[in-house]
Design a protein around this motif. Structure first.
Motif, PDB file in Angstrom:
ATOM      1  N   ALA A 141      57.839  46.862  34.793  1.00 21.23           N
ATOM      2  CA  ALA A 141      57.889  47.999  35.703  1.00 21.23           C
ATOM      3  C   ALA A 141      57.953  47.534  37.152  1.00 21.23           C
ATOM      4  CB  ALA A 141      56.673  48.896  35.480  1.00 21.23           C
ATOM      5  N   GLU A 142      57.300  46.416  37.455  1.00 25.52           N
ATOM      6  CA  GLU A 142      57.330  45.875  38.810  1.00 25.52           C
ATOM      7  C   GLU A 142      58.749  45.517  39.251  1.00 25.52           C
ATOM      8  OE1 GLU A 142      54.536  42.637  39.275  1.00 25.52           O
ATOM      9  OE2 GLU A 142      53.206  43.561  37.809  1.00 25.52           O
ATOM     10  N   THR A 143      59.597  45.210  38.290  1.00 19.35           N
ATOM     11  CA  THR A 143      60.966  44.813  38.609  1.00 19.35           C
ATOM     12  C   THR A 143      61.712  45.933  39.320  1.00 19.35           C
ATOM     13  OG1 THR A 143      60.938  43.453  36.610  1.00 19.35           O
ATOM     14  CG2 THR A 143      63.067  43.809  37.660  1.00 19.35           C
ATOM     15  N   MET A 144      61.417  47.173  38.957  1.00 20.82           N
ATOM     16  CA  MET A 144      62.108  48.293  39.593  1.00 20.82           C
ATOM     17  C   MET A 144      61.862  48.307  41.100  1.00 20.82           C
ATOM     18  SD  MET A 144      63.792  49.995  37.246  1.00 20.82           S
ATOM     19  CE  MET A 144      63.998  51.651  37.885  1.00 20.82           C
ATOM     20  N   LEU A 145      60.701  47.842  41.508  1.00 19.81           N
ATOM     21  CA  LEU A 145      60.408  47.783  42.943  1.00 19.81           C
ATOM     22  C   LEU A 145      61.272  46.750  43.647  1.00 19.81           C
ATOM     23  CD1 LEU A 145      56.501  47.962  42.799  1.00 19.81           C
ATOM     24  CD2 LEU A 145      58.158  49.848  42.892  1.00 19.81           C
ATOM     25  N   ASN A 172      68.559  41.604  31.933  1.00 19.04           N
ATOM     26  CA  ASN A 172      67.465  41.539  32.907  1.00 19.04           C
ATOM     27  C   ASN A 172      67.906  41.927  34.311  1.00 19.04           C
ATOM     28  OD1 ASN A 172      65.070  40.878  31.590  1.00 19.04           O
ATOM     29  ND2 ASN A 172      65.552  38.702  31.530  1.00 19.04           N
ATOM     30  N   LYS A 173      69.196  41.765  34.615  1.00 19.61           N
ATOM     31  CA  LYS A 173      69.721  42.134  35.930  1.00 19.61           C
ATOM     32  C   LYS A 173      70.304  43.550  35.915  1.00 19.61           C
ATOM     33  CE  LYS A 173      69.317  37.623  36.845  1.00 19.61           C
ATOM     34  NZ  LYS A 173      68.116  37.068  37.474  1.00 19.61           N
ATOM     35  N   VAL A 174      71.152  43.816  34.951  1.00 15.46           N
ATOM     36  CA  VAL A 174      71.849  45.095  34.891  1.00 15.46           C
ATOM     37  C   VAL A 174      70.875  46.247  34.658  1.00 15.46           C
ATOM     38  CG1 VAL A 174      73.453  46.475  33.492  1.00 15.46           C
ATOM     39  CG2 VAL A 174      74.068  44.140  34.181  1.00 15.46           C
ATOM     40  N   GLY A 175      69.903  46.048  33.755  1.00 16.35           N
ATOM     41  CA  GLY A 175      68.993  47.131  33.414  1.00 16.35           C
ATOM     42  C   GLY A 175      68.284  47.722  34.617  1.00 16.35           C
ATOM     43  N   PRO A 176      67.483  46.947  35.357  1.00 14.86           N
ATOM     44  CA  PRO A 176      66.765  47.526  36.494  1.00 14.86           C
ATOM     45  C   PRO A 176      67.661  47.901  37.663  1.00 14.86           C
ATOM     46  CG  PRO A 176      66.392  45.153  36.369  1.00 14.86           C
ATOM     47  CD  PRO A 176      67.108  45.546  35.115  1.00 14.86           C
ATOM     48  N   ALA A 177      68.738  47.129  37.881  1.00 14.04           N
ATOM     49  CA  ALA A 177      69.621  47.435  39.014  1.00 14.04           C
ATOM     50  C   ALA A 177      70.280  48.799  38.831  1.00 14.04           C
ATOM     51  CB  ALA A 177      70.678  46.340  39.166  1.00 14.04           C
ATOM     52  N   ARG A 197      63.413  57.174  34.550  1.00 14.16           N
ATOM     53  CA  ARG A 197      62.882  58.504  34.849  1.00 14.16           C
ATOM     54  C   ARG A 197      61.462  58.453  35.398  1.00 14.16           C
ATOM     55  NH1 ARG A 197      65.029  63.019  30.681  1.00 14.16           N
ATOM     56  NH2 ARG A 197      64.099  64.270  32.341  1.00 14.16           N
ATOM     57  N   ASP A 198      60.894  57.279  35.497  1.00 13.31           N
ATOM     58  CA  ASP A 198      59.534  57.160  36.020  1.00 13.31           C
ATOM     59  C   ASP A 198      59.509  56.421  37.353  1.00 13.31           C
ATOM     60  OD1 ASP A 198      56.725  57.657  35.671  1.00 13.31           O
ATOM     61  OD2 ASP A 198      56.462  55.518  35.266  1.00 13.31           O
ATOM     62  N   HIS A 199      60.680  56.194  37.918  1.00 13.03           N
ATOM     63  CA  HIS A 199      60.783  55.447  39.171  1.00 13.03           C
ATOM     64  C   HIS A 199      60.644  56.424  40.328  1.00 13.03           C
ATOM     65  CE1 HIS A 199      61.701  52.132  41.702  1.00 13.03           C
ATOM     66  NE2 HIS A 199      62.865  52.596  42.103  1.00 13.03           N
ATOM     67  N   ARG A 200      59.543  56.327  41.060  1.00 17.64           N
ATOM     68  CA  ARG A 200      59.258  57.336  42.071  1.00 17.64           C
ATOM     69  C   ARG A 200      58.364  56.746  43.151  1.00 17.64           C
ATOM     70  NH1 ARG A 200      55.998  58.006  37.664  1.00 17.64           N
ATOM     71  NH2 ARG A 200      53.771  58.263  38.066  1.00 17.64           N
ATOM     72  N   GLY A 201      58.221  57.507  44.240  1.00 18.03           N
ATOM     73  CA  GLY A 201      57.337  57.118  45.316  1.00 18.03           C
ATOM     74  C   GLY A 201      55.939  57.677  45.128  1.00 18.03           C
ATOM     75  N   ASP A 202      55.173  57.691  46.227  1.00 18.54           N
ATOM     76  CA  ASP A 202      53.780  58.115  46.180  1.00 18.54           C
ATOM     77  C   ASP A 202      53.466  59.065  47.323  1.00 18.54           C
ATOM     78  OD1 ASP A 202      52.718  56.381  44.005  1.00 18.54           O
ATOM     79  OD2 ASP A 202      53.335  54.785  45.375  1.00 18.54           O
ATOM     80  N   GLN A 203      52.475  59.936  47.090  1.00 23.08           N
ATOM     81  CA  GLN A 203      51.903  60.702  48.195  1.00 23.08           C
ATOM     82  C   GLN A 203      50.802  59.859  48.818  1.00 23.08           C
ATOM     83  OE1 GLN A 203      50.428  64.597  47.259  1.00 23.08           O
ATOM     84  NE2 GLN A 203      49.464  64.848  49.263  1.00 23.08           N
ATOM     85  N   LEU A 241      58.046  36.932  25.139  1.00 28.15           N
ATOM     86  CA  LEU A 241      58.427  37.577  26.394  1.00 28.15           C
ATOM     87  C   LEU A 241      58.812  39.029  26.135  1.00 28.15           C
ATOM     88  CD1 LEU A 241      60.619  34.656  27.790  1.00 28.15           C
ATOM     89  CD2 LEU A 241      58.383  35.353  28.676  1.00 28.15           C
ATOM     90  N   PRO A 242      57.849  39.869  25.792  1.00 27.73           N
ATOM     91  CA  PRO A 242      58.184  41.269  25.503  1.00 27.73           C
ATOM     92  C   PRO A 242      58.488  42.053  26.772  1.00 27.73           C
ATOM     93  CG  PRO A 242      55.819  40.949  25.400  1.00 27.73           C
ATOM     94  CD  PRO A 242      56.421  39.587  25.617  1.00 27.73           C
ATOM     95  N   ALA A 243      59.403  42.993  26.662  1.00 25.20           N
ATOM     96  CA  ALA A 243      59.702  43.858  27.798  1.00 25.20           C
ATOM     97  C   ALA A 243      58.441  44.607  28.200  1.00 25.20           C
ATOM     98  CB  ALA A 243      60.802  44.847  27.426  1.00 25.20           C
ATOM     99  N   GLY A 244      58.186  44.624  29.495  1.00 26.80           N
ATOM    100  CA  GLY A 244      56.993  45.263  30.020  1.00 26.80           C
ATOM    101  C   GLY A 244      56.004  44.271  30.596  1.00 26.80           C
ATOM    102  N   VAL A 245      56.087  43.007  30.174  1.00 24.18           N
ATOM    103  CA  VAL A 245      55.195  41.964  30.689  1.00 24.18           C
ATOM    104  C   VAL A 245      55.950  41.188  31.776  1.00 24.18           C
ATOM    105  CG1 VAL A 245      53.845  39.915  30.138  1.00 24.18           C
ATOM    106  CG2 VAL A 245      53.997  41.786  28.481  1.00 24.18           C
TER     107      VAL A 245
END
Length: 502
Positions: free
Chosen positions: A476-480, A171-176, A130-136, A456-460
Motif C-alpha cells: 500500500a505504501e507504494t501508491m504513495l 510491480n511498476k505498471v500496477g501502482p503507476a 479504490r482506496d487511494h485517497r488523502g486525509d482530513q 514476497l507476498p503482495a501487501g508486504v
C-alpha cells in the motif's frame, strides 16, 4: 539453432516482428540486436534498438495520454488492472515458454512463480486503486477546513531488469496505473520480448500512449529516458552502479526515483534451527531463478555446532539438482542469462578462491548433452569461507553461488551479517522465539525473514536500505510513491483580524 530444433525444444515463437510501442502504435527501427536463448546460446529473435528521438516521442505520447488517463475513475482503473491479470492467467503456456526461452528461467518455475505472481500483483493494486485517497487534517481554527488529495505524478520511466521481467513489470505498471500515471517502459536488452508481449496483450485496455515501450541498450536508450525533462519519476530495479548513473543523469531535471537494488542476503542459522527446513530454504533462497535474484540467500552464517552437518546436507542436495534446458519441465536449474553474466560469475568464484575460499560443490560447468554445449551453464555452487573474509562474502555475485560461514556467538553473527553496504534481505533460523525477535530486530535490512526465505507476498513492503536502494514496492505504501499530496485549506469563517488601516 534451426527452426525445427527450436520447435522440438518448445522454444517460444514470437507473436510477430518485435517493434517499439509508442502512442499505441508499433514503431519499427533502423537498427536492432539479437535476443539469445541462454540454454543453447543462439539467437531466437530480433529486437529493435530505439534512438533518442524514439524516447522523445514515447515521452510525448505518454504526456498526451496522461491528460486523459489521470481523469479516469478509480473503479475504471481497478477494472483495467483486473482484466490485465485475467489475460496473464489465461495464457500460462505462452508466458512460461517465453521466459524460459528469453532469460533461461526454468519453465517449471515460470508456471509456479512468474505467471501467478505477475497476475497477483496486478490484482493487488487493482484493489488498492479504490482506496487511494488523502486525509482530513484536524485544525484548531474552527473557521478552517484542511484536507489532502492524492494526485498522479505524470509520466513514469520504468526500467525493468532481465531476471524476473513480468513480475517486475507488474510491480511498476500496477501502482503507476492505479494512481493515474502513464508509463514509458525500458526493459533490459536481455528480456525485452516479454515486456513487448505483455504490452501487446493488454494495450487495448488503456488509451493509446498510456503504455509505451522503448527497447535497446542502457547507455543510449536508458540514458535518454532517465535524463528526459518530461519524466515525472523514475522507477528502477537493478544494480547499484547503474542506479548511481541513473540518479546522476536525473539530477539535472530533479527527477525523483524509486530504487530497488541489489543485496547480499545473510541467512543466520542458529544452533537450535530445524536443519531440514533451514537447508531447504537456503537452497530455494540461492538457487531459485538460477541464483539471479536480488534477495538471494547468498551468505549462510551457520553456528559452529551445526555447521558441518548443515554443510554436508546442503552440498549433497546441491549436487543432486537437475541442471538442463530451461524449456524442459524436468529441469530444476537452468542457464545464466548471458555469456557475459556467466563470465562475470566465474570471475567472482575465481577471485574468492584466490583469497582463500574453498569450493565445496559446483564452481564449474555441469556435464550436459551436446545439444546444450553453447548454453551459459554453471553448476550450483557452494563456497566455504568460515571467517567471511573473501569477496564472496561481501560482494553481490548475482548467480548460483552462496558462501558458507561459521559463527560462535549471536552477537558475532549479527555483526557480520550487517557488514557491507547492502541492506535488502536477511533472515534467521531458530526455534527460540525471543532469539528470533532479538536477531530480526538487529539485522539491518528492509526485509527480514524468520524461519523462511523468498516469501514476497503482495501487501508486504519490498525494498532496502544503503546500497540496496530506497522506496518500497509491492505494498500500500507504494501508491504513495506514485502520487503527490495536494493540500486544500478552506476558510469557513466570515471574520478577519483587524490588521490593516486605522
Amino acid at each position: 539453432m534451426t527452426a525445427p530444433v527450436a520447435a522440438a525444444r518448445g522454444a517460444y515463437v514470437p507473436s510477430g516482428d518485435y517493434t517499439l510501442i509508442i502512442g499505441g502504435e508499433p514503431v519499427a527501427t533502423d537498427d536492432g540486436f539479437d535476443a539469445i536463448d541462454p540454454s543453447v546460446g543462439t539467437p531466437w529473435t530480433r529486437l529493435p534498438q530505439a534512438t533518442e528521438a524514439h524516447v522523445d516521442a514515447a515521452v510525448a505520447a505518454a504526456t498526451r495520454a496522461f491528460a486523459t488517463w489521470r481523469r479516469t475513475t478509480a473503479s475504471h482503473r481497478q477494472r483495467v488492472l483486473w482484466e490485465m491479470a485475467d489475460r496473464v492467467e489465461a495464457e500460462p503456456d505462452r508466458w512460461a515458454s517465453l521466459l524460459a526461452t528469453e532469460n533461461g528461467r526454468p519453465i517449471r518455475e515460470a508456471y509456479a512463480a512468474d505467471v501467478p505472481t505477475c497476475a497477483g500483483i496486478l490484482r493487488y493494486f487493482s484493489g488498492l486503486a479504490r482506496d487511494h485517497r488523502g486525509d482530513q487534517i484536524p485544525l484548531e481554527d474552527p473557521g478552517s477546513l484542511a484536507f489532502t488529495v492524492r494526485e498522479p505524478l505524470g509520466v513514469i520511466a520504468a526500467l525493468i531488469p532481465w531476471n524476473s521481467p513480468i513480475i517486475t513489470l507488474a510491480n511498476k505498471v500496477g501502482p503507476a496505473l492505479a494512481a493515474g500515471n502513464t508509463l514509458v517502459i525500458k526493459p533490459s536488452e536481455y528480456a525485452s520480448a516479454s515486456v513487448i508481449e505483455f504490452v501487446r496483450a493488454v494495450e487495448d485496455l488503456v488509451p493509446a500512449g498510456v503504455l509505451n515501450v522503448v527497447t535497446g541498450f542502457g547507455p543510449s536508450v536508458g540514458a535518454a529516458l532517465v535524463s528526459h525533462p518530461g519524466v515525472a519519476k523514475i522507477t528502477f530495479t537493478g544494480g547499484s552502479a547503474t542506479a548511481r548513473r541513473i540518479m546522476a543523469a536525473a539530477g539535472g531535471a530533479l527527477t525523483p526515483s524509486i530504487m530497488e537494488l541489489g543485496g547480499k542476503g545473510a541467512m543466520v542459522v542458529c544452533a537450535d534451527a530445524d536443519l531440514d527446513l533451514a537447508v531447504a530454504d537456503a537452497m530455494t533462497g540461492i538457487y531459485m531463478a538460477n541464483g539471479e535474484v536480488c534477495v538471494a540467500a547468498s551468505r549462510l552464517l551457520v553456528h559452529e555446532s551445526v555447521h558441518d552437518e548443515f554443510a554436508e546436507r546442503f552440498a549433497a542436495l546441491a549436487r543432486g539438482i537437475v541442471v538442463g534446458d530451461a524449456l524442459d519441465p524436468a529441469t530444476q536449474f537452468g542457464p545464466l542469462v548471458s555469456a557475459a553474466q556467466l563470465e562475470r560469475v566465474r570471475g567472482c568464484i575465481d577471485a574468492a578462491v584466490a583469497q582463500g575460499a574453498v569450493v565445496r560443490t559446483g564452481g564449474a560447468a555441469p556435464e550436459l548433452p551436446a545439444a546444450l554445449d553453447g548454453g551459459f551453464f554453471l553448476a550450483p555452487t557452494l563456497l566455504e569461507d568460515p571467517a567471511g573474509a573473501t569477496s564472496a562474502s561481501r560482494e553481490e555475485i548475482f548467480g548460483p553461488v552462496t558462501v558458507l560461514e561459521r559463527f560462535a556467538s549471536e552477537d558475532a553473527a549479527v555483526a557480520r551479517a550487517n557488514e557491507g553496504p547492502y541492506g535488502l534481505a536477511a533472515g534467521v533460523w531458530t526455534r527460540d522465539l525471543a532469539r528470533a525477535h532479538r536477531i530480526a530486530g538487529a539485522l539491518e535490512a528492509g526485509i527480514v525473514w524468520v524461519n523462511k526465505w523468498f516469501d514476497l507476498p503482495a501487501g508486504v513492503p519490498m525494498g532496502g536500505i544503503g546500497d540496496s536502494g530506497f522506496g518500497r514496492e509491492l505494498s500500500a505504501e507504494t501508491m504513495l510513491e506514485y502520487s503527490a499530496p495536494k493540500a486544500i485549506n478552506i476558510g469557513l469563517g466570515d471574520t478577519r483580524p483587524a490588521l490593516w488601516g486605522r
